[in-house]
Scaffold this motif. Sequence first.
Motif, mmCIF file in Angstrom:
data_model
loop_
_atom_site.group_PDB
_atom_site.id
_atom_site.type_symbol
_atom_site.label_atom_id
_atom_site.label_comp_id
_atom_site.label_asym_id
_atom_site.label_seq_id
_atom_site.Cartn_x
_atom_site.Cartn_y
_atom_site.Cartn_z
ATOM 1 N N VAL A 174 0.837 -1.206 0.000
ATOM 2 C CA VAL A 174 0.000 0.000 0.000
ATOM 3 C C VAL A 174 0.870 1.253 0.000
ATOM 4 C CG1 VAL A 174 -1.728 1.284 1.289
ATOM 5 C CG2 VAL A 174 -1.912 -1.175 1.115
ATOM 6 N N ARG A 178 -0.795 2.581 -3.720
ATOM 7 C CA ARG A 178 -2.083 2.307 -3.104
ATOM 8 C C ARG A 178 -3.096 1.766 -4.121
ATOM 9 N NH1 ARG A 178 -5.161 3.951 1.386
ATOM 10 N NH2 ARG A 178 -3.189 4.496 2.306
ATOM 11 N N ASP A 179 -3.157 2.378 -5.287
ATOM 12 C CA ASP A 179 -4.178 1.960 -6.258
ATOM 13 C C ASP A 179 -3.903 0.562 -6.779
ATOM 14 O OD1 ASP A 179 -5.607 4.288 -6.053
ATOM 15 O OD2 ASP A 179 -4.254 5.319 -7.423
ATOM 16 N N GLU A 182 -4.782 -1.985 -4.256
ATOM 17 C CA GLU A 182 -6.225 -2.199 -4.211
ATOM 18 C C GLU A 182 -6.669 -3.058 -5.392
ATOM 19 O OE1 GLU A 182 -9.811 0.935 -3.426
ATOM 20 O OE2 GLU A 182 -7.855 1.264 -2.546
ATOM 21 N N SER A 187 -7.141 -5.284 0.796
ATOM 22 C CA SER A 187 -8.101 -4.358 1.389
ATOM 23 C C SER A 187 -7.337 -3.220 2.028
ATOM 24 C CB SER A 187 -8.960 -5.067 2.424
ATOM 25 O OG SER A 187 -9.601 -4.092 3.218
ATOM 26 N N THR A 188 -7.260 -2.094 1.323
ATOM 27 C CA THR A 188 -6.485 -0.986 1.875
ATOM 28 C C THR A 188 -7.141 -0.451 3.140
ATOM 29 O OG1 THR A 188 -7.636 0.471 0.363
ATOM 30 C CG2 THR A 188 -5.460 -0.263 -0.290
#
Lengths: 294, 392
Positions: A174, A178-179, A182, A187-188
């Motif tokens: 993450v 982050r993207d 995901e 599950s961020t």
Amino acid sequence: MQALFSQLVAGLSLGSILLLAALGLALTFGQMGVINMAHGEFIMAGAYTAFVVQGVIADAGISLLLAIPLGFLVGGLMGVILEATLIRRMYYRPLDTLLVTWGVSLILQQVARDIFGAPNVDVRAPGWLSGSIDLGITQVPAARLFILVLAAAAVIGLSLVLKMTPLGRRIRGVVQNRDLAETVGISTRSTDRLTFFIGSGLAGIAGVALTLLGSTGPTLGTSYIVDAFLVVVAGGIGQIKGAVIAAFGLGLLQATFEYSTTASIAKVMVFVVIVVFLQIRPQGIFSVRTRSLA
Amino acid sequence: MTDTTATSCGKLRRNYGVLFGFVLGALALLVLAPAVLSDFRLSLLGRFVCYGIVAVGIGLAWGRGGMLTLGQGVFFGLGGYVMAFHLKLADAGPSGVPDFMLLYGSGHLPIWWEPFRSPVVTLLGIVLIPSLVAFGLGIAIFRRRVRGAYFAILSQALAAAFAILLIGQQVTLGGFNGLNGFRSFFGFNLYDPVNKRMLFYIAAIALLAMLAVVWQLYRSRYGELLIAVRDQEERVRFLGYDPANIKLVAYVLAAAMAGIAGALFVPIVGIISPANVGVVPSIAFVIGVAIGGRATLFGPVLGAIAVAWAQTALSENFPSFWSYFQGALFVLVIAFLPAGLSSVTLLQRSLPRRWGFGTRGGSLSPPPSDAGSLLSPEPDLSGVSAGTETGQ
């Protein structure tokens, strides 16, 4: 030679305190980009945890060892509550998070004042931490050595979690993107919450450690939060080793400047050094490479 | 001027709205307040007006420029201490030494106090010293593209370092107690109520003048650029501007305003000490701006005055309640009303546009989360997305 050595010890000791205070911040700031000003109050909560535990268990040694995991829990739970209620809503507004959490820290300070009273309280240090340990050239107070060991243990523990466990892999994923994390099914949301738990829990441990050095008051956290943030800025985000080097670097610098001038001028000089350092490395000592323009 | 659809007629009307706000403010401060308030209350309001001047600067740097400066107390303190040097020296008489130096120190005047015997140097110093410090720090920080949260933290660290430095200088700067006990202000007796009223008028006029300066800036090309830098710094850079210079101007102006406010604060309140300049007062300056509406023209001032007034009214009687109230206010306003109280929906529709509370500074609501995650590949540390302009 002896003066040099005692400065070195003073610097390392200061660095280990800074490191404990900043480690959790580096984690949460690195992962979520949120600035949690209430981190200082989590430190304070950890210190009061030690005080409460000692009220229940009279033996100073056992209560200290018990307070460390309890402080972690108390700090961590407070962090999770804060994350779930406020910070979660503000991920895209990092500067506003700073101000909101500062409001939270005001409230927490007043809560502490109402529960424990405005005057400082003291936590007795166990007998085996009250003396000094002879290192041949210079004497080191046992409490400071204990904090140094505790900081080292915290760093090693955190690195192991990040390197070895599935949670650590998710956190690193993450932080790096982050993207993409995901997209591949991490599950961020829950990762963020767990990160916040660990980061805030580390603040609780820092608080327990600080009770060994002085008395505990409602404003304990505010006196460390600014320095802790400076460590994070100088160390760069996303990697623990940056925080470690920055904490010990700043501790040693402060001790050196204090030796040649006064404590107050030393603080200003350290600040100037950080600004100059950011001229060379605006992103801190280490930073995760990204393709963003920043 | 931001909305391209606005007709020139609409612009004209809005200008009248701002002018109306100015007239209202001038009437309230210069006619109404001196008529109804007692001397004590008036000097209290004078103190709040000083905070208002700081707030104008923060509105410029933060509301329009996106630079969350948590160290305005430093510039406030620099202006205040420069003024205090002069007042102390004037009280001590020619070639005299301020009383506290005789008390604590050797009784020798440090060499860097000497220039402030001259009123001209003092007045220049009040503006120039904060500006130069801000310029030095700003050029170092903005050129290297340190921004967003990093800038906020550095500015806060500056405030912490400054307060610690002052506390350490017992002999030359009065240490923790600061400088106080001033008897005269450029030859006027400070114990005379007439002169105290005069000081209030000076502060009020200074506030209106700062507002006028900032208003003209907001209307200018520079004002447009500043908002552009706040919202999309990289785009502005790609268009060929240097965002560092644009930000530097706003930051230096904000510092100068804080310096002037500090200088006025000293004779009005009668003391300047590290407690007025450190981390906590610096953030307190920001609260009022956030609550009043950071990107509006009058919002920061009204917010600052309202918060300072509430603090005085509540903290005397219910100190514990005030801390909760202040914290809760901060949390609620920033989390749920990011553009401040002046963005309450109903008002936003009708009054504010006409009264200069308009959302020309851009609405500060966060981008919708789906768009946000597409736009910012990183957890956005730069803070640029914080003020993404949503449809006007």
